[in-house]
Design a protein around this motif. Structure first.
Motif, mmCIF file in Angstrom:
data_model
loop_
_atom_site.group_PDB
_atom_site.id
_atom_site.type_symbol
_atom_site.label_atom_id
_atom_site.label_comp_id
_atom_site.label_asym_id
_atom_site.label_seq_id
_atom_site.Cartn_x
_atom_site.Cartn_y
_atom_site.Cartn_z
ATOM 1 N N PRO A 110 -6.443 -45.915 53.415
ATOM 2 C CA PRO A 110 -6.974 -45.321 52.177
ATOM 3 C C PRO A 110 -8.341 -45.900 51.838
ATOM 4 O O PRO A 110 -8.627 -47.065 52.066
ATOM 5 N N VAL A 111 -9.158 -45.084 51.285
ATOM 6 C CA VAL A 111 -10.515 -45.473 50.910
ATOM 7 C C VAL A 111 -10.467 -45.948 49.462
ATOM 8 O O VAL A 111 -10.025 -45.225 48.569
ATOM 9 N N THR A 112 -10.886 -47.166 49.247
ATOM 10 C CA THR A 112 -10.946 -47.694 47.878
ATOM 11 C C THR A 112 -12.396 -47.983 47.542
ATOM 12 O O THR A 112 -13.174 -48.436 48.365
ATOM 13 N N SER A 113 -12.719 -47.716 46.326
ATOM 14 C CA SER A 113 -14.082 -48.000 45.890
ATOM 15 C C SER A 113 -14.039 -49.152 44.897
ATOM 16 O O SER A 113 -13.242 -49.153 43.950
#
Length: 118
Positions: A110-113
């Motif tokens: 998952p891409v987390t910012s």
């Protein structure tokens, strides 16, 4: 098969010429008397009509022959399958039951910012 296709094109051109040089049989908006029987034009018309029917029959027979040869897998080069068919044979077919993939597919992380931390 290539020979039959070339022959079919030649016969189609000849058929078109035979149809174009025929005199109309009359009727419709055509006016005039029975002048088409002068100087043996009737005999020429019969030859052209018979030629048209012969060429039409040849078109049908050769078209059916080309279709039959294409369905049975005949090729003009005479050497095996085409490159497209070889590539399709190499491609694995999925199972109709499901789970046809041979290697497990893992989802990407998952891409987390981190825009809130600073």
């Amino acid at each position: 098969m290539l020979f039959l296709i070339i022959l079919l094109v030649i016969i189609c051109v000849a058929l078109g010429l035979f149809v174009l040089i025929q005199n109309p049989k009359g009727g419709g908006l055509a006016t005039g008397g029975s002048g088409s029987n002068m100087f043996g034009v009737q005999r020429t018309g019969d030859v052209l009509e018979k030629g048209t029917w012969v060429l039409l029959t040849l078109v049908v027979v050769i078209s059916l022959a080309v279709t039959t040869i294409a369905k049975t897998g005949g090729s003009a080069t005479g050497g095996g399958d085409s490159k497209i068919q070889q590539q399709l044979d190499k491609t694995p077919t999925p199972s109709p039951i499901g789970g046809g993939a041979t290697t497990p597919v893992t989802p990407p992380p998952p891409v987390t910012s981190d825009t809130t931390k600073k």
